[in-house]
Design a protein around this motif. Structure first.
Motif, PDB file in Angstrom:
ATOM      1  N   VAL A  46       0.854  -1.176   0.000  1.00 16.01           N
ATOM      2  CA  VAL A  46       0.000   0.000   0.000  1.00 16.01           C
ATOM      3  C   VAL A  46       0.899   1.239   0.000  1.00 16.01           C
ATOM      4  N   VAL A  47       0.551   2.209  -0.837  1.00 13.25           N
ATOM      5  CA  VAL A  47       1.278   3.475  -0.889  1.00 13.25           C
ATOM      6  C   VAL A  47       0.284   4.597  -0.638  1.00 13.25           C
ATOM      7  N   PHE A  48       0.527   5.376   0.418  1.00 16.56           N
ATOM      8  CA  PHE A  48      -0.335   6.509   0.750  1.00 16.56           C
ATOM      9  C   PHE A  48       0.336   7.812   0.312  1.00 16.56           C
ATOM     10  N   VAL A  49      -0.493   8.745  -0.173  1.00 16.56           N
ATOM     11  CA  VAL A  49       0.005  10.046  -0.608  1.00 16.56           C
ATOM     12  C   VAL A  49      -0.880  11.136  -0.011  1.00 16.56           C
ATOM     13  N   THR A  50      -0.239  12.116   0.646  1.00 10.07           N
ATOM     14  CA  THR A  50      -0.997  13.109   1.404  1.00 10.07           C
ATOM     15  C   THR A  50      -1.310  14.391   0.644  1.00 10.07           C
ATOM     16  N   HIS A  51      -0.492  14.761  -0.344  1.00  5.08           N
ATOM     17  CA  HIS A  51      -0.762  15.981  -1.116  1.00  5.08           C
ATOM     18  C   HIS A  51       0.136  16.038  -2.337  1.00  5.08           C
ATOM     19  N   ASP A  52      -0.044  17.072  -3.156  1.00  3.72           N
ATOM     20  CA  ASP A  52       0.590  17.054  -4.470  1.00  3.72           C
ATOM     21  C   ASP A  52       1.878  17.861  -4.581  1.00  3.72           C
ATOM     22  N   ASP A  53       2.490  18.272  -3.483  1.00  2.00           N
ATOM     23  CA  ASP A  53       3.822  18.861  -3.576  1.00  2.00           C
ATOM     24  C   ASP A  53       4.773  17.831  -4.176  1.00  2.00           C
ATOM     25  N   PHE A  54       5.777  18.320  -4.928  1.00  2.67           N
ATOM     26  CA  PHE A  54       6.667  17.410  -5.657  1.00  2.67           C
ATOM     27  C   PHE A  54       7.411  16.441  -4.745  1.00  2.67           C
ATOM     28  N   ASP A  55       7.635  16.834  -3.500  1.00  3.85           N
ATOM     29  CA  ASP A  55       8.377  15.983  -2.571  1.00  3.85           C
ATOM     30  C   ASP A  55       7.469  15.023  -1.802  1.00  3.85           C
ATOM     31  N   HIS A  56       6.207  14.979  -2.176  1.00  4.72           N
ATOM     32  CA  HIS A  56       5.256  14.058  -1.548  1.00  4.72           C
ATOM     33  C   HIS A  56       4.496  13.225  -2.591  1.00  4.72           C
ATOM     34  N   TYR A  57       4.104  13.860  -3.693  1.00  9.51           N
ATOM     35  CA  TYR A  57       3.440  13.125  -4.767  1.00  9.51           C
ATOM     36  C   TYR A  57       4.407  12.997  -5.933  1.00  9.51           C
ATOM     37  N   ASP A  58       4.939  11.796  -6.117  1.00  8.05           N
ATOM     38  CA  ASP A  58       5.953  11.517  -7.130  1.00  8.05           C
ATOM     39  C   ASP A  58       5.586  10.197  -7.803  1.00  8.05           C
ATOM     40  N   PRO A  59       4.911  10.243  -8.969  1.00  6.48           N
ATOM     41  CA  PRO A  59       4.478   9.008  -9.623  1.00  6.48           C
ATOM     42  C   PRO A  59       5.607   8.025  -9.884  1.00  6.48           C
ATOM     43  N   GLU A  60       6.804   8.517 -10.223  1.00  4.32           N
ATOM     44  CA  GLU A  60       7.926   7.610 -10.470  1.00  4.32           C
ATOM     45  C   GLU A  60       8.316   6.875  -9.187  1.00  4.32           C
ATOM     46  N   ALA A  61       8.295   7.581  -8.082  1.00  7.57           N
ATOM     47  CA  ALA A  61       8.628   6.939  -6.810  1.00  7.57           C
ATOM     48  C   ALA A  61       7.555   5.937  -6.400  1.00  7.57           C
ATOM     49  N   ILE A  62       6.307   6.279  -6.642  1.00  6.65           N
ATOM     50  CA  ILE A  62       5.208   5.354  -6.323  1.00  6.65           C
ATOM     51  C   ILE A  62       5.382   4.063  -7.110  1.00  6.65           C
ATOM     52  N   GLU A  63       5.730   4.193  -8.370  1.00  4.78           N
ATOM     53  CA  GLU A  63       5.963   3.010  -9.205  1.00  4.78           C
ATOM     54  C   GLU A  63       7.180   2.229  -8.708  1.00  4.78           C
ATOM     55  N   ALA A  64       8.209   2.934  -8.250  1.00  2.00           N
ATOM     56  CA  ALA A  64       9.444   2.282  -7.809  1.00  2.00           C
ATOM     57  C   ALA A  64       9.248   1.468  -6.539  1.00  2.00           C
ATOM     58  N   VAL A  65       8.433   1.987  -5.612  1.00  2.00           N
ATOM     59  CA  VAL A  65       8.265   1.271  -4.334  1.00  2.00           C
ATOM     60  C   VAL A  65       7.127   0.269  -4.370  1.00  2.00           C
ATOM     61  N   GLY A  66       6.177   0.452  -5.258  1.00  2.00           N
ATOM     62  CA  GLY A  66       4.992  -0.390  -5.265  1.00  2.00           C
ATOM     63  C   GLY A  66       5.223  -1.736  -5.916  1.00  2.00           C
TER      64      GLY A  66
END
Length: 220
Positions: A46-66
């Motif tokens: 599970v990957v949670f995201v709290t808001h869309d600042d670049f240091d919190h919402y990062d689609p590449e990072a979500i893909e990397a950890v998921g």
């Protein structure tokens, strides 16, 4: 460094990115950011995201950890069309995501406070960010995200508290210490500090202040 608490293992990947693993092997990430990832573990359930600042919402990072079947749960105010299927998290409410009970609540900077830009606008306006209270394997984990300590936060208690302490864009270490006393956790794991010059702080002093009150702090 990993920190153990009641069967959970916490890792601060850097900045505000954290990883939580249960004894049964469920892996949870909050706000992963490519800039602080050493690799692409691909182990997240599970990957949670709290808001869309670049240091919190990062689609590449979500893909990397998921992992292949990872569930992404993101604040509904974020434009997540590039991610495909996402569980929407409300500004304020409760739901269950893959067996994790989730309470969301508003997070923002007080427009009359110190954390405003040169035009006097809060860095995080009301309605732009959510905090998370996650119940993971019977442990409550409170991740307030980028916010000040606000009146509605006084209703929240948790076993583990993960506050930002860097100041400027969020509460500073003094406000975070007051917030921690209100939450009354067993363990405090501070984040969102020392990544940039604007958020450099004395994390050791933060830890010493709370530990003098009998609250455990790990600078993980």
């Amino acid at each position: 460094m990993s920190v153990e608490y009641e069967g959970l293992t916490f890792d601060r990947l850097g900045h505000a990115s954290i990883r939580i693993e249960t004894e049964d092997g469920q892996v949870v990430y909050v706000d992963p950011w490519s800039e602080v990832l050493a690799d692409a573990p691909g182990d997240g359930d599970v990957v949670f995201v709290t808001h869309d600042d670049f240091d919190h919402y990062d689609p590449e990072a979500i893909e990397a950890v998921g992992g292949t079947d990872a569930t992404v749960a993101a604040y509904e105010g974020i434009g997540t069309d590039d991610l495909g299927g996402v569980v929407d998290l409300p500004l304020e409410g409760t739901l269950t995501v893959d067996g994790i009970d989730v309470r969301t609540l508003p997070a923002f900077n007080d427009p009359d406070g110190d954390h405003v830009d040169d035009d006097g606008d809060p860095f995080h306006a009301e309605g732009e960010v959510i905090g998370l209270v996650l119940t993971v394997a019977d442990v409550t984990v409170f991740v307030p995200s980028d916010t000040d300590f606000l009146a509605h936060h006084e209703s929240v208690s948790a076993d583990v508290f993960v506050p930002p302490i860097g100041g400027h864009y969020t509460m500073d270490r003094h406000e975070a210490a007051d917030f921690a006393r209100s939450v009354d956790p067993d363990l405090v794991l501070p984040v969102h500090y020392d990544t940039f010059e604007a958020i450099e702080t004395d994390a050791d002093a933060f830890a010493d202040e709370l530990e003098s009150d009998g609250i455990r702090v790990d600078l993980f």
